[in-house]
Structures are given as C-alpha cells and as structure tokens.
Design an enzyme around this catalytic site. Structure first.
Site, PDB file in Angstrom:
ATOM      1  N   ASN A  62       0.839  -1.201   0.000  1.00  0.00           N
ATOM      2  CA  ASN A  62       0.000   0.000   0.000  1.00  0.00           C
ATOM      3  C   ASN A  62       0.875   1.253   0.000  1.00  0.00           C
ATOM      4  O   ASN A  62       1.954   1.280   0.606  1.00  0.00           O
ATOM      5  CB  ASN A  62      -1.005   0.006   1.160  1.00  0.00           C
ATOM      6  CG  ASN A  62      -0.388  -0.151   2.527  1.00  0.00           C
ATOM      7  OD1 ASN A  62       0.593  -0.844   2.704  1.00  0.00           O
ATOM      8  ND2 ASN A  62      -0.963   0.501   3.520  1.00  0.00           N
ATOM      9  N   GLU A  64       0.440   5.367   0.537  1.00  0.00           N
ATOM     10  CA  GLU A  64      -0.505   6.397   0.990  1.00  0.00           C
ATOM     11  C   GLU A  64      -0.110   7.788   0.514  1.00  0.00           C
ATOM     12  O   GLU A  64       0.992   7.998  -0.003  1.00  0.00           O
ATOM     13  CB  GLU A  64      -0.599   6.351   2.525  1.00  0.00           C
ATOM     14  CG  GLU A  64      -1.172   5.025   2.995  1.00  0.00           C
ATOM     15  CD  GLU A  64      -1.404   4.956   4.494  1.00  0.00           C
ATOM     16  OE1 GLU A  64      -0.957   5.857   5.239  1.00  0.00           O
ATOM     17  OE2 GLU A  64      -2.036   3.973   4.924  1.00  0.00           O
ATOM     18  N   CYS A  73      -4.359   0.703  -1.968  1.00  0.00           N
ATOM     19  CA  CYS A  73      -4.131  -0.556  -1.244  1.00  0.00           C
ATOM     20  C   CYS A  73      -3.149  -1.433  -2.016  1.00  0.00           C
ATOM     21  O   CYS A  73      -3.020  -1.328  -3.245  1.00  0.00           O
ATOM     22  CB  CYS A  73      -5.434  -1.334  -1.121  1.00  0.00           C
ATOM     23  SG  CYS A  73      -6.675  -0.570  -0.073  1.00  0.00           S
ATOM     24  N   GLU A  75      -3.416  -4.575  -2.734  1.00  0.00           N
ATOM     25  CA  GLU A  75      -4.077  -5.486  -3.681  1.00  0.00           C
ATOM     26  C   GLU A  75      -4.313  -4.816  -5.035  1.00  0.00           C
ATOM     27  O   GLU A  75      -4.097  -5.399  -6.098  1.00  0.00           O
ATOM     28  CB  GLU A  75      -5.422  -5.961  -3.121  1.00  0.00           C
ATOM     29  CG  GLU A  75      -5.325  -6.795  -1.864  1.00  0.00           C
ATOM     30  CD  GLU A  75      -5.336  -5.985  -0.573  1.00  0.00           C
ATOM     31  OE1 GLU A  75      -4.871  -4.816  -0.585  1.00  0.00           O
ATOM     32  OE2 GLU A  75      -5.808  -6.514   0.439  1.00  0.00           O
ATOM     33  N   CYS A 112     -10.187  -4.972   1.382  1.00  0.00           N
ATOM     34  CA  CYS A 112     -11.303  -4.041   1.632  1.00  0.00           C
ATOM     35  C   CYS A 112     -12.338  -4.156   0.507  1.00  0.00           C
ATOM     36  O   CYS A 112     -12.087  -4.774  -0.537  1.00  0.00           O
ATOM     37  CB  CYS A 112     -10.774  -2.606   1.740  1.00  0.00           C
ATOM     38  SG  CYS A 112     -10.327  -1.866   0.160  1.00  0.00           S
ATOM     39  N   CYS A 115     -11.248  -3.028  -2.981  1.00  0.00           N
ATOM     40  CA  CYS A 115     -10.333  -3.991  -3.621  1.00  0.00           C
ATOM     41  C   CYS A 115     -11.093  -5.211  -4.123  1.00  0.00           C
ATOM     42  O   CYS A 115     -10.816  -5.722  -5.208  1.00  0.00           O
ATOM     43  CB  CYS A 115      -9.225  -4.413  -2.665  1.00  0.00           C
ATOM     44  SG  CYS A 115      -7.959  -3.150  -2.505  1.00  0.00           S
TER      45      CYS A 115
HETATM   46  N1  THU Z   1      -5.044  -1.396   2.967  1.00  0.00           N
HETATM   47  C1  THU Z   1      -4.550  -2.269   2.061  1.00  0.00           C
HETATM   48  O1  THU Z   1      -3.500  -2.058   1.452  1.00  0.00           O
HETATM   49  N2  THU Z   1      -5.260  -3.405   1.827  1.00  0.00           N
HETATM   50  C2  THU Z   1      -6.403  -3.751   2.466  1.00  0.00           C
HETATM   51  O2  THU Z   1      -6.998  -4.768   2.157  1.00  0.00           O
HETATM   52  C3  THU Z   1      -6.904  -2.909   3.565  1.00  0.00           C
HETATM   53  C4  THU Z   1      -6.294  -1.570   3.674  1.00  0.00           C
HETATM   54  C5  THU Z   1      -4.291  -0.160   3.238  1.00  0.00           C
HETATM   55  C6  THU Z   1      -4.920   1.094   2.732  1.00  0.00           C
HETATM   56  C7  THU Z   1      -4.352   2.110   3.666  1.00  0.00           C
HETATM   57  O3  THU Z   1      -3.067   2.503   3.202  1.00  0.00           O
HETATM   58  C8  THU Z   1      -4.164   1.367   4.976  1.00  0.00           C
HETATM   59  O4  THU Z   1      -4.143  -0.007   4.625  1.00  0.00           O
HETATM   60  C9  THU Z   1      -5.236   1.629   6.010  1.00  0.00           C
HETATM   61  O5  THU Z   1      -6.495   1.432   5.528  1.00  0.00           O
END
Ligand code: THU
Length: 151
Positions: A62, A64, A73, A75, A112, A115
């Site tokens: 991920n 940000e 994310c 995925e 999530c 995704c």
């Molecule tokens: N995140 C992911 O990379 N994958 C997921 O399935 C859940 C959330 C990341 C997004 C964000 O950078 C952080 O986790 C918090 O939500």
C-alpha cells in the site's frame, strides 16, 4: 416471491506452514513487499503478491498520500500492475500479508470492499477465479476460492 441466499465460505489454516509450497513462497514475497509499504498516516502496512499463469510473480504494497483517497491498497497496486504489464496472463492466486507497524497481528485481514470490487472485475475479464490467501503478520491463514466468493 423467492428468497436468494448468498454463501461465503473460507478455509482457515492454522499457519502458512500448512499450505502448498508455492503459496508459502508467495507469502514470503508478500511479506517482503510489506516492508516497502508507505503508510505514514495509518501505520497499517500491507504487502501482496500474485502469481500469473506463466509463473511470473508480481508484488506490491500500500502507498498512501496526504490526500488520503489518492493512496492505494496493496491489492489494487499489484492487480493494476499485472493488468498493465501482463494483460494476457491469467492471475492464479494472491497472498496478502497485513500488520500494524511494529506490532504483531495474528488474525487474517481480508481485502477491503473497494479492492474486492476491483479484483472481481479481473476474475470476470479472465473468466477464471483468483484464489486468495490472507493473514496478519503471523498465525492463521484464511483462504477463499475466488474473489466473487467474498464480494
Ligand atoms: N489497505 C490495504 O493495502 N489493503 C487492504 O486490504 C486494507 C487496507 C491499506 C490502505 C491504507 O493505506 C491502509 O491499509 C489503512 O487502511
């Protein structure tokens, strides 16, 4: 009138050591990728790895941004990369490794909702399921036979 019932089924493994060798390797790749997560805002670090039909492995994490919705994310980072680089290769399986910075997380964290939506479109596009395996930093692994199964 009729009722429609939708079922979601997971398999829970005690640890990744109970999985096939190639999935264990794919988890190693996801764990390594987790170290490159850029998550200064949430401190939630996620690494993911996928395996293509030709054996190629794509990994990512991920990323940000201060403008939070502009981040991505793990995925989606890898599925979009795979779609961009290997559009004709089916995606067979994906491993996801998640954890809070500096902490142990011993339960599986599924992708999530956004995704799941993005991944299921790749299943439809390739007309074949993507097997999903996800876990925290240690402990149990959850397996879903497809993305559709969890959407
Ligand atoms: N995140 C992911 O990379 N994958 C997921 O399935 C859940 C959330 C990341 C997004 C964000 O950078 C952080 O986790 C918090 O939500």
């Amino acid at each position: 009138m009729k009722n429609i019932k939708l079922n979601t089924e997971f398999t829970i493994y005690a640890s990744k050591e109970s999985l096939e060798k190639d999935v264990q390797e794919l988890f190693k790749a996801a764990e390594k990728a987790r170290k490159n997560a850029y998550a200064p805002y949430s401190k939630f670090l996620v690494g993911a790895a996928l395996k293509l039909e030709n054996g190629e492995v794509v990994t990512g994490s991920n990323q940000e941004n201060a403008a939070y919705p502009s981040g991505l994310c793990a995925e989606r980072t890898i599925i979009y990369y795979a779609g961009a680089q290997f559009p004709n290769q089916k995606i067979l399986k994906m491993t996801i490794s998640a954890g809070l910075q500096g902490k142990v997380l011993d339960r599986p964290i599924p992708p999530c909702g956004a995704c799941r939506q993005a991944l299921v479109e790749y299943e439809k596009r390739q007309n074949a399921p993507i097997k999903l395996y996800f876990m925290g930093t240690e402990g149990q692994v959850a397996y879903s036979k497809s993305v559709e199964n969890i959407l």
